[in-house]
Enzyme design. Structure first.
Site, PDB file in Angstrom:
ATOM      1  N   HIS A   1      24.793  41.107  32.873  1.00 35.08           N
ATOM      2  CA  HIS A   1      23.883  42.400  32.778  1.00 35.08           C
ATOM      3  C   HIS A   1      24.013  43.224  33.820  1.00 35.08           C
ATOM      4  O   HIS A   1      24.170  42.786  35.150  1.00 35.08           O
ATOM      5  CB  HIS A   1      22.631  41.556  32.701  1.00 35.08           C
ATOM      6  CG  HIS A   1      21.526  42.504  31.879  1.00 35.08           C
ATOM      7  ND1 HIS A   1      20.769  43.503  32.537  1.00 35.08           N
ATOM      8  CD2 HIS A   1      21.109  42.681  30.780  1.00 35.08           C
ATOM      9  CE1 HIS A   1      20.121  44.108  31.602  1.00 35.08           C
ATOM     10  NE2 HIS A   1      20.430  43.525  30.524  1.00 35.08           N
TER      11      HIS A   1
ATOM     12  N   ASP B   1      21.562  38.375  24.242  1.00 41.18           N
ATOM     13  CA  ASP B   1      22.434  38.353  23.042  1.00 41.18           C
ATOM     14  C   ASP B   1      23.279  37.100  22.996  1.00 41.18           C
ATOM     15  O   ASP B   1      23.776  36.669  21.782  1.00 41.18           O
ATOM     16  CB  ASP B   1      23.272  39.627  23.202  1.00 41.18           C
ATOM     17  CG  ASP B   1      22.731  40.593  22.987  1.00 41.18           C
ATOM     18  OD1 ASP B   1      21.720  41.035  22.285  1.00 41.18           O
ATOM     19  OD2 ASP B   1      23.130  41.851  23.548  1.00 41.18           O
TER      20      ASP B   1
HETATM   21  N1  CMC Z   1      32.945  38.391  31.128  1.00 36.16           N
HETATM   22  C1  CMC Z   1      34.063  38.555  32.037  1.00 36.16           C
HETATM   23  N2  CMC Z   1      34.079  39.151  33.052  1.00 36.16           N
HETATM   24  C2  CMC Z   1      32.837  40.152  33.269  1.00 36.16           C
HETATM   25  C3  CMC Z   1      31.671  40.030  32.129  1.00 36.16           C
HETATM   26  C4  CMC Z   1      31.836  39.239  31.070  1.00 36.16           C
HETATM   27  N3  CMC Z   1      30.939  39.245  30.038  1.00 36.16           N
HETATM   28  N4  CMC Z   1      30.775  41.113  32.495  1.00 36.16           N
HETATM   29  C5  CMC Z   1      31.330  41.553  33.580  1.00 36.16           C
HETATM   30  N5  CMC Z   1      32.349  40.926  34.067  1.00 36.16           N
HETATM   31  C6  CMC Z   1      33.219  41.445  35.188  1.00 36.16           C
HETATM   32  C7  CMC Z   1      33.866  42.809  35.296  1.00 36.16           C
HETATM   33  O1  CMC Z   1      35.155  42.421  34.788  1.00 36.16           O
HETATM   34  C8  CMC Z   1      33.707  43.041  36.745  1.00 36.16           C
HETATM   35  O2  CMC Z   1      34.445  42.203  37.575  1.00 36.16           O
HETATM   36  P1  CMC Z   1      35.463  42.930  38.707  1.00 36.16           P
HETATM   37  O3  CMC Z   1      34.261  42.997  39.637  1.00 36.16           O
HETATM   38  O4  CMC Z   1      36.113  41.874  39.111  1.00 36.16           O
HETATM   39  O5  CMC Z   1      35.896  44.059  38.233  1.00 36.16           O
HETATM   40  C9  CMC Z   1      32.339  42.354  37.205  1.00 36.16           C
HETATM   41  O6  CMC Z   1      32.049  41.544  36.519  1.00 36.16           O
HETATM   42  C10 CMC Z   1      31.246  43.454  37.133  1.00 36.16           C
HETATM   43  O7  CMC Z   1      31.327  44.085  35.718  1.00 36.16           O
HETATM   44  P2  CMC Z   1      30.767  45.365  35.290  1.00 36.16           P
HETATM   45  O8  CMC Z   1      31.338  45.824  34.106  1.00 36.16           O
HETATM   46  O9  CMC Z   1      30.856  46.339  36.384  1.00 36.16           O
HETATM   47  O10 CMC Z   1      28.969  45.372  35.368  1.00 36.16           O
HETATM   48  P3  CMC Z   1      28.172  46.392  34.336  1.00 36.16           P
HETATM   49  O11 CMC Z   1      26.903  46.108  35.115  1.00 36.16           O
HETATM   50  O12 CMC Z   1      28.720  47.801  34.482  1.00 36.16           O
HETATM   51  O13 CMC Z   1      28.284  45.838  32.967  1.00 36.16           O
HETATM   52  C11 CMC Z   1      27.741  44.444  30.817  1.00 36.16           C
HETATM   53  C12 CMC Z   1      27.193  44.934  32.384  1.00 36.16           C
HETATM   54  C13 CMC Z   1      26.440  43.908  30.109  1.00 36.16           C
HETATM   55  C14 CMC Z   1      28.189  45.645  30.286  1.00 36.16           C
HETATM   56  C15 CMC Z   1      28.805  43.654  31.282  1.00 36.16           C
HETATM   57  O14 CMC Z   1      28.572  42.520  32.052  1.00 36.16           O
HETATM   58  C16 CMC Z   1      29.349  43.192  29.767  1.00 36.16           C
HETATM   59  O15 CMC Z   1      30.373  43.907  29.317  1.00 36.16           O
HETATM   60  N6  CMC Z   1      29.061  42.053  29.204  1.00 36.16           N
HETATM   61  C17 CMC Z   1      29.285  41.777  27.948  1.00 36.16           C
HETATM   62  C18 CMC Z   1      28.838  42.580  26.941  1.00 36.16           C
HETATM   63  C19 CMC Z   1      27.137  42.005  26.678  1.00 36.16           C
HETATM   64  O16 CMC Z   1      26.957  40.782  26.521  1.00 36.16           O
HETATM   65  N7  CMC Z   1      26.280  42.863  26.617  1.00 36.16           N
HETATM   66  C20 CMC Z   1      24.818  42.724  26.484  1.00 36.16           C
HETATM   67  C21 CMC Z   1      24.135  43.093  27.499  1.00 36.16           C
HETATM   68  S1  CMC Z   1      22.369  42.474  27.430  1.00 36.16           S
HETATM   69  C22 CMC Z   1      21.677  43.425  26.001  1.00 36.16           C
HETATM   70  C23 CMC Z   1      21.573  44.641  26.119  1.00 36.16           C
HETATM   71  O17 CMC Z   1      20.508  45.063  26.979  1.00 36.16           O
HETATM   72  O18 CMC Z   1      22.157  45.318  25.505  1.00 36.16           O
END
Ligand code: CMC
Length: 425
Positions: free
Chosen positions: A306, A363
């Site tokens: 998140h 989710d």
């Molecule tokens: N599985 C594997 N690795 C992950 C995941 C995941 N679900 N989420 C983040 N990471 C890793 C990412 O690869 C990165 O690694 P590194 O630092 O080595 O490059 C690190 O964790 C930070 O990730 P980020 O993408 O920079 O984080 P963000 O804050 O931009 O993204 C997020 C947050 C929710 C988009 C992301 O965690 C994600 O894609 N999760 C899966 C999709 C999901 O479940 N979304 C629902 C969010 S909650 C409901 C809502 O409010 O919509």
């Protein structure tokens, strides 16, 4: 003395006020930055930027706290119902019993959707994704309700709120009825809001139908948990679109589109598809954990991570407990729940997930409940949208009432410098 922040550019120092929220969050107020220095800030994804001040929702990602108008999400999920929470979010205070009853009566005034909307639905193929159809239908409501709301008139604002709450629920369920080829149902003004959701979705003209109270209660709780989440992608979209003084339906329609993406609300559908795939492939959660950690593989563990929560998502904890209870009460033994728990346990012990603060989000378990309640997978994000509607309305209303300026970020241009126009040979 109030705190300030100093920025030094080319040896010249500029001071900016630091403002404090009611929960002691601090922000450097850079409203005058460009005027004073000629320089802007750059923050893709707005990871460090507040877009507004807001009195609606407080969350602390480090401590896993979520509150609507000061009330904890745990208390609201246990003690309130969805329309009560909707009123709280939109109007700022919990309704009295009389206000709540009146709110429901006033929503019912608007539950009939113009029959001509049905010909718009008929234009879609049955295979269309319900979120795409919902965005289009929400936008189409503007055509049937063209008068823009006078945001300075409380009565008009109240009517617009009730109208949106009434009509959106109906068209959201119509997206499902269309995909099934079923006749479109009408709202029954003698029944409650969430019970109506079930009737609108599942009642057939050929048979009597009575939604189970267990199902109605579970859905009510899920809607509350989704009702607002401060400045997330879809809510920021609603505020941004509304900041140009576009109408409420047009702004909500944009919010629906933003919510649809798999990194946002679309994750609930993606989680269930992922869990089903793991189940189909023999339940090898380790293989999927490895894929999620492999930087060469675009796969992410859906329902994990998140932008804001870095210790746990309080909504996920409530939903996990509810999933256990609902499945037990309904007597559903779903192997998918066991896979989800196995994945969660593995991730919580795994260095990759621990070091990046990746925990199950809202989710991760919601789809398991929806599935047990008979909601089809591609309707999961529509369920999220129904729950989020009062939050979108509240944020739109706050933005307009605060007379916020049009949202218009700047950029740093990195393209070609001026060049002579010559057609390529
Ligand atoms: N599985 C594997 N690795 C992950 C995941 C995941 N679900 N989420 C983040 N990471 C890793 C990412 O690869 C990165 O690694 P590194 O630092 O080595 O490059 C690190 O964790 C930070 O990730 P980020 O993408 O920079 O984080 P963000 O804050 O931009 O993204 C997020 C947050 C929710 C988009 C992301 O965690 C994600 O894609 N999760 C899966 C999709 C999901 O479940 N979304 C629902 C969010 S909650 C409901 C809502 O409010 O919509």
């Amino acid at each position: 003395m109030s705190k300030t922040a100093t920025i030094e550019i080319d040896g010249k120092r500029y001071e900016f006020p630091i403002i404090k929220g009611s929960e002691n969050e601090e922000a450097i107020d850079i409203k005058k930055l460009r005027d004073l220095t000629g320089i802007i800030t750059l923050d893709p994804g707005y990871k460090n930027s507040g877009s507004c001040t807001s009195k609606i929702t407080f969350l602390d990602g480090e401590l896993g706290i979520l509150r609507y108008r000061g009330y904890s999400i745990e208390d609201l999920a246990e003690k309130a119902d969805f329309l009560e929470v909707s009123f709280l979010l939109i109007f700022g205070e919990l309704p009295t019993a009389e206000q709540l009853e009146q709110f429901e009566v006033d929503i019912r005034k608007y539950t009939l959707v113009n029959e001509e909307m049905k010909s718009i639905i008929d234009g879609f193929p049955r295979t269309a994704h319900p979120m795409g159809v919902l965005a289009a239908l929400t936008s189409a409501l503007t055509a049937f309700n063209p008068k823009s709301v006078n945001v300075d008139n409380d009565k008009e604002m109240y009517q617009a709120v009730c109208k949106t709450m009434g009509k959106f629920l109906v068209i959201a369920t119509w997206t499902y009825r269309k995909s099934m080829g079923y006749p479109l149902n009408y709202y029954d003004n003698t029944k409650g809001y969430v019970e109506n959701f079930m009737n609108l979705m599942f009642k057939l003209p050929t048979e009597p139908y009575k939604a189970s109270p267990i199902v109605i209660d579970a859905l009510d709780k899920l809607f509350i948990l989704h009702a607002d989440h401060e400045q997330n992608c879809s809510t920021s979209t609603v505020r941004m679109v509304g900041s140009s003084h576009a109408g409420l339906f047009a702004s909500i329609s944009a919010g629906v589109s933003a919510l649809w993406g798999p990194l946002h609300g679309g994750a609930n559908q993606a989680v269930l598809e992922m869990l089903e795939e793991i189940h189909k492939n023999g339940g090898d959660t380790d293989a999927y954990m490895a894929k999620a950690k492999d930087k060469e593989d675009p796969f992410r563990l859906m329902g994990f991570g998140h932008r804001v929560y870095k210790s746990f998502d309080p909504r996920a904890q409530i939903i996990k407990k509810a999933a256990n209870e609902v499945l037990e009460t309904l007597g559903v033994d779903d192997p998918i729940l066991a896979i989800a728990k196995k994945l969660e346990a593995a991730a919580l012990e795994d260095e990759y997930f621990k070091s990046r603060n990746l925990y199950p989000n809202v989710d991760f378990y919601s789809g398991i409940i929806y599935r047990a309640l008979g909601i089809p997978t591609d309707m999961f994000t529509v369920m999220f949208a129904i729950g989020r509607l009062p939050g979108w309305i509240a944020q739109w209303k706050e933005m307009r009432e605060n007379k916020e300026p049009i949202g218009r970020p700047r950029q740093i241009y990195t393209g070609a410098a001026l060049r002579d126009f010559n057609k390529p040979e």
